[in-house]
Design an enzyme around this catalytic site. Structure first.
Site, PDB file in Angstrom:
ATOM      1  N   LYS B 100       0.885  -1.166   0.000  1.00 19.72           N
ATOM      2  CA  LYS B 100       0.000   0.000   0.000  1.00 19.72           C
ATOM      3  C   LYS B 100       0.915   1.205   0.000  1.00 19.72           C
ATOM      4  O   LYS B 100       1.561   1.509   1.006  1.00 19.72           O
ATOM      5  CB  LYS B 100      -0.919   0.013   1.220  1.00 19.72           C
ATOM      6  N   GLY B 161      -8.196   8.941   9.161  1.00 18.29           N
ATOM      7  CA  GLY B 161      -8.542   9.034  10.583  1.00 18.29           C
ATOM      8  C   GLY B 161      -9.589  10.070  10.926  1.00 18.29           C
ATOM      9  O   GLY B 161      -9.853  10.318  12.099  1.00 18.29           O
ATOM     10  N   ALA B 187      -9.573   5.283   3.492  1.00 18.91           N
ATOM     11  CA  ALA B 187      -9.548   6.379   4.474  1.00 18.91           C
ATOM     12  C   ALA B 187     -10.791   7.237   4.442  1.00 18.91           C
ATOM     13  O   ALA B 187     -11.377   7.488   3.396  1.00 18.91           O
ATOM     14  CB  ALA B 187      -8.328   7.278   4.308  1.00 18.91           C
ATOM     15  N   GLY B 188     -11.178   7.676   5.630  1.00 12.63           N
ATOM     16  CA  GLY B 188     -12.266   8.643   5.776  1.00 12.63           C
ATOM     17  C   GLY B 188     -13.583   8.076   6.250  1.00 12.63           C
ATOM     18  O   GLY B 188     -14.468   8.824   6.676  1.00 12.63           O
ATOM     19  N   ASN B 209      -9.118   1.696   8.968  1.00  6.64           N
ATOM     20  CA  ASN B 209      -8.434   1.322  10.207  1.00  6.64           C
ATOM     21  C   ASN B 209      -9.114   1.969  11.407  1.00  6.64           C
ATOM     22  O   ASN B 209      -9.750   1.315  12.240  1.00  6.64           O
ATOM     23  CB  ASN B 209      -6.958   1.729  10.118  1.00  6.64           C
TER      24      ASN B 209
END
Lengths: 70, 260
Positions: B100, B161, B187-188, B209
């Site tokens: 990644k 995040g 993300a987001g 995550n």
């Protein structure tokens, strides 16, 4: 009387009693060679080369592993 | 294996959800969350071993690599050179070509430096890596990354995040329309509906995550995300009804009892 041999290990000064192979260095540091990657003077050392690559005075060694991340 | 798997670079994944390994309170919670998420690929970061304190347990003691594909990241790298170096280290540590790829361009937003990302993608593809670049929600850069040999493109839904959800649905949809490789929203995402929305836009998968790790109950949220991704995917495949500005009655007008 021998003077300690100084290397840079993960960015910090580190003293060794004598030149060591990567394999011996990992053993000395109590690091399991599985799951780590080693860079010696900015060149990746393949696992098969741990026994034959010698760390000498002034060398730069990076030892990395996986940690949590996204 | 389900009938609608995610395929990246010829490898088949039964889940369209990819999850991280960071920010969990304990390794045990992470392990349970991974199981609840149904994911079969997890991201990991590459960092220096603590050579003075060997007491810490290894992350890999908590990830069954026969069950999960490891996706090492280059998080925290601000130059193409650092990202390339980290990717090479990750390949040695994990004995896998998958990466990644992240090249960060700004500390506060963690938005990518797409120029450096493109440069690093070209180098790593040439070295045989399977490159999954984290990038902006911009169809042009996504196309350039694909042309450079990326195995998938991973536009952000919102800052890493942030949990803000998909900020530019139209761009994500256009990226998917343009793309000849899988599109993973990376993300987001903040909660399950965000994951469902991403999947309803037609993307191939979602990577997250913090949305799981920072939930009050990460294991329950991991399952919610699994369901959100599955619901969004199925709704996309089902094909939603057209939007209308005014009401259309669901019940027949004929036979209505009226008058007095």
């Amino acid at each position: 009387m021998t003077t300690a041999l100084r290397i840079t290990l993960n960015g910090d000064p580190h003293d060794l009693a004598e030149p060591l192979t990567i394999a011996k260095l990992l053993a000395t540091l109590d690091i399991d060679p599985r799951g780590v990657a080693v860079e010696h003077n900015l060149i990746i050392v393949k696992r098969g080369g741990f026994d034959s690559t010698l760390v000498q005075s002034g060398d730069q060694v990076e030892i990395v592993n996986f940690v949590g991340g996204g | 294996m389900n009938s609608d798997p995610l395929v990246i670079a010829g490898r088949t994944f039964s889940s369209r959800l990819i999850v991280g390994t960071g920010k969990y309170a304990t390794h045990e919670v992470m392990q349970q969350a991974h199981a609840a998420s149904g994911a079969d690929m997890v991201t990991v970061a590459v960092r220096r071993v603590n050579v003075t304190d060997r007491s810490k347990e290894s992350l890999l003691d908590y990830i069954d690599t026969t069950q999960y594909t490891l996706l090492p990241n280059t998080a925290g790298c601000y130059t193409a050179a650092d990202a390339i170096r980290t990717a090479r280290l990750g390949r040695e540590a994990g004995l896998s070509e998958w990466v990644k790829l992240e090249v960060i361009g700004d500390e506060r937003t963690l938005f990518p430096d797409n120029g450096a990302l493109l440069e690093a993608t070209r180098v790593l593809v040439k070295e045989g890596f399977i490159v999954l670049p984290y990038t902006s929600d911009d169809p042009v850069i996504c196309r350039q990354l694909e042309d450079a040999g990326a195995a998938a493109v991973m536009p952000l839904g919102a800052p890493i995040g942030s949990g803000l959800g998909i900020q530019n649905r139209n761009n994500i949809q256009i990226i998917k329309e343009f793309a000849g490789v899988p599109v993973i929203v990376d993300a987001g995402v903040g909660t399950a509906s965000d994951a469902a929305i991403a999947m309803e836009l037609g993307v191939d998968g979602v990577l997250m995550n913090t949305a799981i790790a920072a939930a009050q109950n990460p294991v329950a949220m991991a399952e919610a995300m699994k369901l959100g991704v599955a619901a969004g995917r199925q709704a996309y495949l089902a094909g939603r009804m057209p939007r209308k500005r005014y009401a259309t009655a669901s019940s027949p007008l004929d036979g209505l009892v009226t008058g007095s």
